[in-house]
Motif scaffolding. Structure first.
Motif, PDB file in Angstrom:
ATOM      1  N   LEU A 108       2.225  -0.682  -0.660  1.00 38.37           N
ATOM      2  CA  LEU A 108       2.497  -0.952   0.740  1.00 38.37           C
ATOM      3  C   LEU A 108       1.310  -1.495   1.487  1.00 38.37           C
ATOM      4  O   LEU A 108       1.422  -2.610   2.259  1.00 38.37           O
ATOM      5  N   ILE A 109       0.062  -1.330   1.020  1.00 38.99           N
ATOM      6  CA  ILE A 109      -1.245  -1.966   1.658  1.00 38.99           C
ATOM      7  C   ILE A 109      -1.491  -3.398   1.562  1.00 38.99           C
ATOM      8  O   ILE A 109      -1.991  -3.942   2.473  1.00 38.99           O
ATOM      9  N   LEU A 110      -0.756  -3.881   0.568  1.00 40.63           N
ATOM     10  CA  LEU A 110      -0.737  -5.603   0.227  1.00 40.63           C
ATOM     11  C   LEU A 110       0.007  -6.011   1.463  1.00 40.63           C
ATOM     12  O   LEU A 110      -0.260  -7.320   1.324  1.00 40.63           O
ATOM     13  N   PHE A 111       0.912  -5.284   1.884  1.00 42.26           N
ATOM     14  CA  PHE A 111       1.942  -6.033   2.978  1.00 42.26           C
ATOM     15  C   PHE A 111       1.807  -5.645   4.400  1.00 42.26           C
ATOM     16  O   PHE A 111       2.407  -6.374   5.090  1.00 42.26           O
ATOM     17  N   VAL A 112       1.116  -4.686   4.327  1.00 44.59           N
ATOM     18  CA  VAL A 112       0.835  -4.075   5.873  1.00 44.59           C
ATOM     19  C   VAL A 112      -0.364  -4.268   6.498  1.00 44.59           C
ATOM     20  O   VAL A 112      -1.385  -4.018   5.890  1.00 44.59           O
ATOM     21  N   PRO A 113      -0.390  -4.899   7.947  1.00 52.83           N
ATOM     22  CA  PRO A 113      -1.803  -5.094   8.529  1.00 52.83           C
ATOM     23  C   PRO A 113      -2.263  -3.611   8.828  1.00 52.83           C
ATOM     24  O   PRO A 113      -1.758  -2.882   8.797  1.00 52.83           O
ATOM     25  N   GLY A 114      -3.816  -3.565   8.217  1.00 45.05           N
ATOM     26  CA  GLY A 114      -4.527  -2.460   8.225  1.00 45.05           C
ATOM     27  C   GLY A 114      -4.940  -1.929   9.679  1.00 45.05           C
ATOM     28  O   GLY A 114      -5.131  -0.680   9.654  1.00 45.05           O
ATOM     29  N   PRO A 115      -5.400  -2.739  10.500  1.00 47.16           N
ATOM     30  CA  PRO A 115      -6.349  -2.156  11.546  1.00 47.16           C
ATOM     31  C   PRO A 115      -5.725  -0.813  12.348  1.00 47.16           C
ATOM     32  O   PRO A 115      -6.159   0.115  12.771  1.00 47.16           O
ATOM     33  N   LEU A 116      -4.217  -1.326  12.689  1.00 45.52           N
ATOM     34  CA  LEU A 116      -3.581  -0.069  13.553  1.00 45.52           C
ATOM     35  C   LEU A 116      -3.532   1.175  12.692  1.00 45.52           C
ATOM     36  O   LEU A 116      -3.609   2.160  13.230  1.00 45.52           O
ATOM     37  N   ALA A 117      -3.142   1.053  11.389  1.00 40.92           N
ATOM     38  CA  ALA A 117      -3.182   2.270  10.404  1.00 40.92           C
ATOM     39  C   ALA A 117      -4.526   2.988  10.546  1.00 40.92           C
ATOM     40  O   ALA A 117      -4.655   4.161  10.265  1.00 40.92           O
ATOM     41  N   GLU A 118      -5.503   2.073  10.451  1.00 41.48           N
ATOM     42  CA  GLU A 118      -6.850   2.678  10.217  1.00 41.48           C
ATOM     43  C   GLU A 118      -7.228   3.319  11.641  1.00 41.48           C
ATOM     44  O   GLU A 118      -8.061   4.410  11.371  1.00 41.48           O
ATOM     45  N   GLY A 119      -6.861   2.863  12.719  1.00 34.56           N
ATOM     46  CA  GLY A 119      -7.095   3.307  13.998  1.00 34.56           C
ATOM     47  C   GLY A 119      -6.569   4.844  13.960  1.00 34.56           C
ATOM     48  O   GLY A 119      -7.108   5.842  14.596  1.00 34.56           O
ATOM     49  N   LEU A 120      -5.272   4.776  13.769  1.00 33.48           N
ATOM     50  CA  LEU A 120      -4.463   5.860  13.946  1.00 33.48           C
ATOM     51  C   LEU A 120      -4.991   7.318  12.785  1.00 33.48           C
ATOM     52  O   LEU A 120      -5.173   8.339  13.079  1.00 33.48           O
ATOM     53  N   LEU A 121      -5.451   6.667  11.453  1.00 31.21           N
ATOM     54  CA  LEU A 121      -5.880   7.608  10.504  1.00 31.21           C
ATOM     55  C   LEU A 121      -7.366   8.020  11.234  1.00 31.21           C
ATOM     56  O   LEU A 121      -7.689   9.282  10.889  1.00 31.21           O
ATOM     57  N   GLY A 122      -8.007   7.373  11.957  1.00 24.12           N
ATOM     58  CA  GLY A 122      -9.517   7.733  12.265  1.00 24.12           C
ATOM     59  C   GLY A 122      -9.144   8.536  13.250  1.00 24.12           C
ATOM     60  O   GLY A 122      -9.953   9.813  13.378  1.00 24.12           O
ATOM     61  N   GLY A 123      -8.165   8.517  14.268  1.00 25.37           N
ATOM     62  CA  GLY A 123      -8.090   9.639  15.255  1.00 25.37           C
ATOM     63  C   GLY A 123      -7.411  10.967  14.608  1.00 25.37           C
ATOM     64  O   GLY A 123      -7.676  12.055  15.149  1.00 25.37           O
ATOM     65  N   PHE A 124      -6.652  10.833  13.704  1.00 28.57           N
ATOM     66  CA  PHE A 124      -6.256  12.184  12.902  1.00 28.57           C
ATOM     67  C   PHE A 124      -7.402  12.736  12.146  1.00 28.57           C
ATOM     68  O   PHE A 124      -7.434  14.220  11.944  1.00 28.57           O
ATOM     69  N   ILE A 125      -8.313  12.045  11.574  1.00 29.19           N
ATOM     70  CA  ILE A 125      -9.402  12.730  10.789  1.00 29.19           C
ATOM     71  C   ILE A 125     -10.355  13.453  11.893  1.00 29.19           C
ATOM     72  O   ILE A 125     -10.936  14.569  11.528  1.00 29.19           O
ATOM     73  N   ILE A 126     -10.550  12.597  13.048  1.00 24.16           N
ATOM     74  CA  ILE A 126     -11.320  13.369  14.309  1.00 24.16           C
ATOM     75  C   ILE A 126     -10.847  14.836  14.613  1.00 24.16           C
ATOM     76  O   ILE A 126     -11.355  15.961  14.746  1.00 24.16           O
ATOM     77  N   LEU A 127      -9.299  14.894  14.685  1.00 26.72           N
ATOM     78  CA  LEU A 127      -8.496  16.107  14.908  1.00 26.72           C
ATOM     79  C   LEU A 127      -8.958  17.047  13.994  1.00 26.72           C
ATOM     80  O   LEU A 127      -8.917  18.328  14.407  1.00 26.72           O
TER      81      LEU A 127
END
Length: 254
Positions: free
Chosen positions: A92-111
């Motif tokens: 999936l990562i080869l076709f999906v833009p990463g910045p939004l997903a990484e931002g969401l992941l960062g928020g979840f990890i802080i939680l």
């Protein structure tokens, strides 16, 4: 690459993997940006990081196995539960833009870190639960979802696995970190690297020896520290690394 650059790559890998081995994930916090800084493209850096991270699991496995912190059956369960998700995420990562997903992941990890900080007794003592058939099936679904993130994103998914094992199955932090490092470090990351390579992402092999050396030594050193210190200290290290990884991922998309 000259000697100083190679030595710097080794030191960066050693520090990143020692912290990840102690806390149960997050090696990509330092290692992946280092590879990008030194000039690799994103997909090449990600695949190269995944290969090197396998050595993190090997170094940690050696220490945790000798200390009796690993259950082979549970290690196999966690490995297989996330395998399909890892393969899907790596494609999936080869076709999906990463910045939004990484931002969401960062928020979840802080939680995750906030949740762990608020639950003072979380993971301090083993309290086995959800080990029946239904609990294992639901746990498999949860680990598969995390595997999808592991295959597609760069840092922090091991932290998800660590807290999931503590919260859902009632492991203490030492047990959860040991399971995470072996299952995710060796098998999930190895599978993700292989899938990325098959899908067309190149691996930059000239840097692999320095990264492998830093990863395996850091994995062993972090596992040694985790075995030596209390669950309270490991919990603190986990929380600090979740905040650091989460902030780094959010900062990258601002």
């Amino acid at each position: 690459m000259d000697f100083l650059s190679t030595f710097g790559l080794f030191i960066g890998s050693l520090i990143a993997n020692t912290l990840a081995s102690l806390a149960g994930g997050g090696a990509g916090l330092l290692q992946l940006p280092l590879l990008l800084f030194l000039g690799l493209g994103f997909s090449v850096a990600l695949a190269t990081h995944k290969v090197a991270s396998v050595a993190l699991g090997l170094g940690a496995a050696l220490k945790h196995w000798r200390s009796g912190n690993l259950d082979p059956k549970l290690t196999l369960y966690v490995t297989l539960a996330g395998a399909a998700g890892v393969i899907g995420g790596a494609n999936l990562i080869l076709f999906v833009p990463g910045p939004l997903a990484e931002g969401l992941l960062g928020g979840f990890i802080i939680l995750l870190g906030v949740y762990s900080r608020m639950r003072k007794t979380l993971g301090q003592e083993a309290e086995p639960k959800h080990r029946d058939k239904m609990g294992m099936v639901l746990g498999c679904l949860g680990l598969s979802a995390i595997g999808l993130l592991n295959g597609s994103l760069t840092a922090g998914t091991g932290l998800f696995v660590t807290l999931f094992l503590v919260r859902w199955f009632g492991f203490d932090y030492k047990q959860a970190v040991a399971l995470t490092l072996v299952s995710v470090g060796i098998f999930w990351n190895g599978l993700g690297a292989a899938t990325l390579a098959i899908a067309g992402a190149a691996i930059y092999w000239p840097w692999i020896p320095a990264l492998l050396a830093g990863s395996i030594l850091g994995g062993y050193l972090g596992a040694y520290l985790a075995d030596k210190y209390s669950n309270k200290m490991i919990k603190i290290a986990f929380e600090l690394l979740t905040f650091a990884v989460g902030i780094k991922l959010l900062w990258g998309v601002l």
